[in-house]
Structure formats: C-alpha cells, structure tokens
Design a protein around this motif. Structure first.
Motif, mmCIF file in Angstrom:
data_model
loop_
_atom_site.group_PDB
_atom_site.id
_atom_site.type_symbol
_atom_site.label_atom_id
_atom_site.label_comp_id
_atom_site.label_asym_id
_atom_site.label_seq_id
_atom_site.Cartn_x
_atom_site.Cartn_y
_atom_site.Cartn_z
ATOM 1 N N ILE A 1 0.859 -1.180 0.000
ATOM 2 C CA ILE A 1 0.000 0.000 0.000
ATOM 3 C C ILE A 1 0.898 1.234 0.000
ATOM 4 N N ASP A 2 0.756 2.070 -1.023
ATOM 5 C CA ASP A 2 1.451 3.353 -1.030
ATOM 6 C C ASP A 2 0.592 4.373 -0.306
ATOM 7 N N VAL A 3 1.197 5.121 0.594
ATOM 8 C CA VAL A 3 0.462 6.040 1.462
ATOM 9 C C VAL A 3 0.942 7.458 1.224
ATOM 10 N N ALA A 4 -0.013 8.386 1.078
ATOM 11 C CA ALA A 4 0.278 9.814 0.976
ATOM 12 C C ALA A 4 -0.608 10.562 1.950
ATOM 13 N N ILE A 5 -0.141 11.705 2.426
ATOM 14 C CA ILE A 5 -0.833 12.448 3.477
ATOM 15 C C ILE A 5 -0.997 13.895 3.053
ATOM 16 N N ALA A 6 -2.201 14.443 3.280
ATOM 17 C CA ALA A 6 -2.481 15.857 3.052
ATOM 18 C C ALA A 6 -3.074 16.442 4.327
ATOM 19 N N THR A 7 -2.627 17.628 4.704
ATOM 20 C CA THR A 7 -3.171 18.297 5.891
ATOM 21 C C THR A 7 -4.513 18.917 5.548
ATOM 22 N N ASN A 8 -5.194 19.438 6.591
ATOM 23 C CA ASN A 8 -6.519 20.004 6.368
ATOM 24 C C ASN A 8 -6.480 21.397 5.767
ATOM 25 N N ILE B 1 -12.578 9.277 -10.675
ATOM 26 C CA ILE B 1 -11.503 10.107 -10.149
ATOM 27 C C ILE B 1 -11.068 11.103 -11.230
ATOM 28 N N PRO B 2 -11.132 12.406 -10.954
ATOM 29 C CA PRO B 2 -10.716 13.400 -11.962
ATOM 30 C C PRO B 2 -9.262 13.203 -12.372
ATOM 31 N N LYS B 3 -9.012 13.414 -13.653
ATOM 32 C CA LYS B 3 -7.663 13.237 -14.175
ATOM 33 C C LYS B 3 -7.391 14.308 -15.223
ATOM 34 N N LYS B 4 -6.210 14.905 -15.177
ATOM 35 C CA LYS B 4 -5.833 15.925 -16.156
ATOM 36 C C LYS B 4 -5.582 15.258 -17.510
ATOM 37 N N PRO B 5 -6.086 15.858 -18.597
ATOM 38 C CA PRO B 5 -5.910 15.234 -19.925
ATOM 39 C C PRO B 5 -4.457 15.007 -20.313
ATOM 40 N N GLY B 6 -3.564 15.903 -19.906
ATOM 41 C CA GLY B 6 -2.179 15.776 -20.309
ATOM 42 C C GLY B 6 -1.310 14.962 -19.375
ATOM 43 N N ASP B 7 -1.893 14.452 -18.320
ATOM 44 C CA ASP B 7 -1.123 13.689 -17.336
ATOM 45 C C ASP B 7 -1.021 12.233 -17.779
ATOM 46 N N ARG B 8 0.149 11.842 -18.259
ATOM 47 C CA ARG B 8 0.326 10.485 -18.767
ATOM 48 C C ARG B 8 1.374 9.711 -17.968
ATOM 49 N N ILE B 9 1.660 10.192 -16.783
ATOM 50 C CA ILE B 9 2.592 9.492 -15.908
ATOM 51 C C ILE B 9 1.801 8.904 -14.749
ATOM 52 N N LYS B 10 1.859 7.606 -14.608
ATOM 53 C CA LYS B 10 1.106 6.932 -13.550
ATOM 54 C C LYS B 10 2.064 6.084 -12.714
ATOM 55 N N THR B 11 2.122 6.390 -11.439
ATOM 56 C CA THR B 11 2.879 5.583 -10.486
ATOM 57 C C THR B 11 2.039 5.422 -9.234
ATOM 58 N N ASP B 12 2.386 4.439 -8.419
ATOM 59 C CA ASP B 12 1.653 4.234 -7.170
ATOM 60 C C ASP B 12 1.772 5.456 -6.268
ATOM 61 N N ARG B 13 2.942 6.048 -6.236
ATOM 62 C CA ARG B 13 3.169 7.223 -5.400
ATOM 63 C C ARG B 13 2.292 8.393 -5.845
ATOM 64 N N ARG B 14 2.253 8.657 -7.145
ATOM 65 C CA ARG B 14 1.441 9.763 -7.647
ATOM 66 C C ARG B 14 -0.045 9.494 -7.432
ATOM 67 N N ASP B 15 -0.465 8.253 -7.586
ATOM 68 C CA ASP B 15 -1.875 7.916 -7.375
ATOM 69 C C ASP B 15 -2.286 8.171 -5.932
ATOM 70 N N ALA B 16 -1.458 7.778 -4.983
ATOM 71 C CA ALA B 16 -1.770 7.988 -3.570
ATOM 72 C C ALA B 16 -1.831 9.479 -3.245
ATOM 73 N N MET B 17 -0.903 10.250 -3.781
ATOM 74 C CA MET B 17 -0.886 11.685 -3.524
ATOM 75 C C MET B 17 -2.102 12.376 -4.152
ATOM 76 N N ARG B 18 -2.490 11.926 -5.337
ATOM 77 C CA ARG B 18 -3.666 12.511 -5.979
ATOM 78 C C ARG B 18 -4.925 12.207 -5.178
ATOM 79 N N LEU B 19 -5.036 10.981 -4.656
ATOM 80 C CA LEU B 19 -6.209 10.621 -3.861
ATOM 81 C C LEU B 19 -6.339 11.496 -2.623
ATOM 82 N N SER B 20 -5.250 11.673 -1.893
ATOM 83 C CA SER B 20 -5.319 12.490 -0.672
ATOM 84 C C SER B 20 -5.652 13.937 -0.994
#
Length: 372
Positions: free
Chosen positions: A18-25, A90-109
């Motif tokens: 599980i890749d984990v990313a954190i965002a503050t409030n 899940i919203p996605k930018k049209p020009g964003d063509r790089i997908k990694t577990d790290r980026r996915d976790a950060m986008r979700l948070s």
C-alpha cells in the motif's frame, strides 16, 4: 502540525503493498508521500498509531479494486472515516500520462481533501455474501451456456442436427443419448461434452437452491419478495438487483437510481446544440443486465398471470397496486414506442429505466425490521 488537525490519507492499494500519501486540512497545504507499507493488518495498525501522533482525526481513502472492502471495514471498526471511490470517477488531467503508485496515492489524498471524490456504496458483510452467491450462480449459468455451445458446434461440424422444436428440453436430452459418432475417438469427445453440460447444469441448480435458502434469513428478503410482484422480476432477477444495489431507499429520487445504473442517455451540449447519445452504462452492469432482461416481459399486454398472482400472495395491497400500475404503463409505452418506429432494443432500455422507478417506489413501502 497542530494536534487538532485533520489528515487526509490517500492509499494506493495492491495485493502485497500500500502506497500512502498524506495531506493536511489546509486547502493549499503540502501533500507528502509517507511511504510504502505491507498490505497486512499489523502494518496498517502501525501506520494508524504513527499518524495519530500527528492528528486527532484521520480520514482514509482508496480506490475500489480486487482487494475488496476488507481494508474499509478494518478502518471503520477502528472508528476512522474511510471512503472507497470508483477509479472511473476520479478526476484526471488530460495531459497527465505518468502513472505511479506514489502519484496515485498523492492525488487521492489531495482530491479527497478538496471534496472532489464521490464514495461508492460499501455493502455489509451479509449483503456482500448474498451478492457473491448471486454472482457465482450467474457465472455457472454462463459456463453452462458455453458448454452447450461447444457441444452444439461439435455436432454441427459433423452434420448432426436435432430436428425437434426446442433445445435442452427432455426430448432433446433423450435424443443426445441416441447420438452415435463415426469413430470411437469422436464418441469419447462427444460424451465428454455431454458430461460437461450435465455437470454445469447441476452446479447452477445447486447454487440457485443455496441462494433461495440463504435469502430467507437475509435482511432485504422482504424487499426481494415485494419486487417479485412486478412482471418480469422473478426470484433470480429480484435477488440480483437487490444484492447489487443494496438499500434502494438510499437514493433520494428515482432519477438518481437511473443515473447510478447507467440507464440514462449520454449527452453532449454546447451552445444551442443539444445531442443525446446511447445510455451511459455507468454503475453496476449485473443489475443493469437483469433489469433489461426483465423489461422484455412488457412487450405483451398487461395481465396478472397465475405465476405473478402466486408471487403477490400475502403482499400489501399498495405494493400490488404499484405493480399493476407499472404493467399498465410500461406495456402501453412499449407498444407506443414500437409503433413510432423505435428499435426494439432501444425501447426495452427505456422500459427498464422506468421499471427502476417503480421498484424504488415499492422499496419505500416495505417495512424492514430495524436490526441494523
């Protein structure tokens, strides 16, 4: 970081990690990658303990996927808020063509903090058990269909045809026992195909009987029984729809339920131009397929047959009135749309869309015991 702050925890869940990313409030607060942990209960509990040192409130989010809802149930048992979102929403930018577990976790948070994610409905354990049994029966039906097709194709290659009126009835099965192939090797192949058809038919019947037994003690059993008052909604159709959708009353309007099932037309409007296309086909395909299958029953004139009358026994008068109202309207609407030259498949989808509204109305007239 203040102890009273909220942490939005995005998780990209896989079988082993599980890749984990954190965002503050804070809306513009920094989103950081926490790291990767093992997808095990002890590792998740250790993560929770560490994050609790930074904030009093933790809000988790991850995508629905093959790992199921076990993580969701574990987090909610720990009294933490958790959301499961559909990957397609899940919203996605049209020009964003790089997908990694790290980026996915950060986008979700980040999206969860902004309120741009819509959680999906998570069934209870008992509801999911009925749904799994219903899907197993559906898989067995598809396996039986494939086995029958292989047998028929084998016979057709050797110019052996059944001249009866219908396939797979008692007369057809007796005819299969009299078939003799030209060579011993082909007779072995033929018998193997016949045995496969028989075995898969028995397996489907066993699963169907188990489903009937398990539904008797199910919380939504009264809803299943009530929906069977409608034409085309036999036991299997009713169980499948309720097992896949859960509580129909959680939708505020029938229109919301129609949209959830993907039975509404797609639309592209710009300026003064409005264009409607095929149905969106979003949401649950199992429920949508069963509803369209049931809608074919409304191509005949409205009538309460003996079978429907038996299914309506001991049901409240109001539910029977709704079922009859649905018959009168949908049967007339089918004939009207066909008379206007509409394709029958398009008409049946329109009937299924309105059928959902009547099911929603019936569900609101079923009194469920408050055991949840």
């Amino acid at each position: 970081m203040s102890k009273s702050s909220i942490l939005f925890v995005g998780m990209d869940v896989h079988k082993e990690t599980i890749d984990v990313a954190i965002a503050t409030n804070r809306l513009n607060g920094k989103v950081r990658h926490y790291g990767q942990i093992r997808n095990r209960i002890d590792a998740i509990d250790k993560l929770i303990a560490k994050l609790k040192r930074e904030a009093t409130t933790l809000k988790f989010v991850y995508e629905a996927g093959p790992c199921g809802f076990g993580l969701y149930r574990h987090l909610t048992r720990k009294k933490h808020q958790c959301a499961v979102v559909a990957p397609s929403l899940i919203p996605k930018k049209p020009g964003d063509r790089i997908k990694t577990d790290r980026r996915d976790a950060m986008r979700l948070s980040q999206l969860y903090r902004a309120g741009d994610l819509t959680p999906v409905y998570v069934p209870d354990v008992d509801d999911e058990a009925i749904r799994d049994l219903s899907r197993a029966r559906e898989d067995a039906m598809l396996d039986q269909k494939a086995a029958r097709q292989r047998l028929k194709s084998f016979l057709l290659r050797h110019s052996i045809r059944y001249e009866g009126q219908a396939n797979w009835n008692e007369a057809h099965l007796r005819w299969l026992t009299e078939v003799i192939m030209p060579t011993p090797a082909q007779q072995i192949v033929f018998q193997a195909y016949v045995n496969t058809v028989t075995e898969r038919h028995q397996r489907m019947n066993q699963l169907e009987q188990m489903l009937k037994t398990q539904v008797k003690d199910w919380y939504f059993s009264p809803v299943v029984k009530a929906i069977q008052a409608m034409r085309g909604m036999r036991f299997i159709n009713a169980v499948t729809v309720v097992a896949e959708l859960g509580d129909l009353t959680r939708f505020d309007t029938p229109r919301q339920l129609m949209c959830f099932l993907g039975l509404v037309p797609s639309q592209y409007s710009s300026g003064e131009r409005t264009k409607l296309g095929p149905i969106t086909k979003s949401g649950n395909r199992h429920a949508r397929r069963n509803l369209i299958e049931a809608a074919w029953a409304y191509r005949y004139r409205a009538k309460v047959s003996r079978e429907i009358q038996i299914r309506q026994e001991n049901l409240p008068l109001k539910i029977r009135e709704i079922a009859w109202k649905a018959q009168v309207r949908l049967c007339a609407r089918y004939r009207k749309l066909v008379a206007r030259g509409k394709n029958k498949n398009v008409v049946v989808v329109a009937i299924a869309r309105e059928l959902v509204a009547f099911m929603w109305d019936i569900a609101h007239h079923v009194n469920l015991k408050p055991v949840r």
